[in-house]
Design an enzyme around this catalytic site. Structure first.
Site, PDB file in Angstrom:
ATOM      1  N   ASP A 176       0.834  -1.192   0.000  1.00  0.00           N
ATOM      2  CA  ASP A 176       0.000   0.000   0.000  1.00  0.00           C
ATOM      3  C   ASP A 176       0.876   1.252   0.000  1.00  0.00           C
ATOM      4  OD1 ASP A 176      -2.185  -1.678   0.188  1.00  0.00           O
ATOM      5  OD2 ASP A 176      -2.394  -1.440   2.358  1.00  0.00           O
ATOM      6  N   ARG A 177       0.330   2.329  -0.521  1.00  0.00           N
ATOM      7  CA  ARG A 177       1.070   3.591  -0.620  1.00  0.00           C
ATOM      8  C   ARG A 177       1.727   3.988   0.698  1.00  0.00           C
ATOM      9  NH1 ARG A 177      -1.266   8.661  -3.833  1.00  0.00           N
ATOM     10  NH2 ARG A 177       0.450  10.128  -3.594  1.00  0.00           N
TER      11      ARG A 177
END
Length: 216
Positions: A56-57
């Site tokens: 995830d970012r």
């Protein structure tokens, strides 16, 4: 420069210590992503490396990239077959009941025009299993080790929030947000037939240290 974040490299693969905030795939808002850095990660090869999986970012830590198409296919198979050992660290907003266990909660995707998409526990969803263990408790928060056996989108984040009842600190979707998300891919081991496994360990990032969890 991401070239300074390499934890492992050989002719087939490299492992990056991905900074929190850097998306693996180009986002819709046009901001920078891993793709913008690939030209600086060739290390003498003509091909750009290619991400084998996703983080995830806002998750930091070990991200595996392949350096040629044949290696990419083999490494992807290792993930799909559940052969990759992944260890994550997360600081939770509270302290879960118990000291360790196995979360077995299938996940499905939901979406709405107001909130966008998110994952949730869904008996009809895809199988998702995560082992967990409390490492330390400090100021009402717990540092927890997660070892996912499957690789579903947002798996650890949903399992923490729904199964343990305590979201990851800073999680903007399943928790209260407002601060950097404290989820870190701490180590990765990928077996390879006839070769030494790929192994990498990412150091505790600065945002964990700033939150008072500098070591596990």
């Amino acid at each position: 420069m991401l070239a300074n974040h390499v934890l492992f490299i050989d002719g087939e693969a490299l492992v990056l210590d991905k900074p929190a905030g850097l998306p693996v795939d180009p986002p819709r808002d046009g901001s920078l992503s891993l793709e913008n850095h690939l030209d600086g990660l060739t290390f003498g090869f003509k091909r750009w490396p290619q991400a084998v999986h996703r983080l995830d970012r806002d998750t930091s830590g070990c991200l595996l990239l392949s350096r040629n198409p044949k290696a990419h296919a083999r490494l992807q198979q290792a993930f799909e077959q559940g052969l990759v050992e992944k260890r994550y660290l997360a600081v939770l907003e509270g302290v879960p009941a118990g000291e360790e266990g196995m979360i077995d909660l299938a996940l499905g995707k939901i979406s709405s025009p107001e909130e966008g998409w998110r994952m949730r526990g869904d008996p009809a969803g895809k199988k998702a299993r995560t082992a967990w263990r409390v490492l330390t408790v400090k100021d009402g928060r717990a540092l927890v080790e997660f070892r996912p056996e499957t690789g579903r989108t947002h798996q650890i984040r949903v399992h923490a929030a729904e199964a343990l009842g305590v979201a990851v600190v800073g999680d903007p979707i399943y928790g209260t947000g407002g601060t950097p998300m404290l989820l870190h891919a701490a180590s990765l081991t990928v077996p390879r037939a006839g070769k030494e496994p790929i192994t990498a360990e990412a150091p505790i990032p600065a945002h964990f240290v700033a939150a008072g969890f500098g070591a596990d």
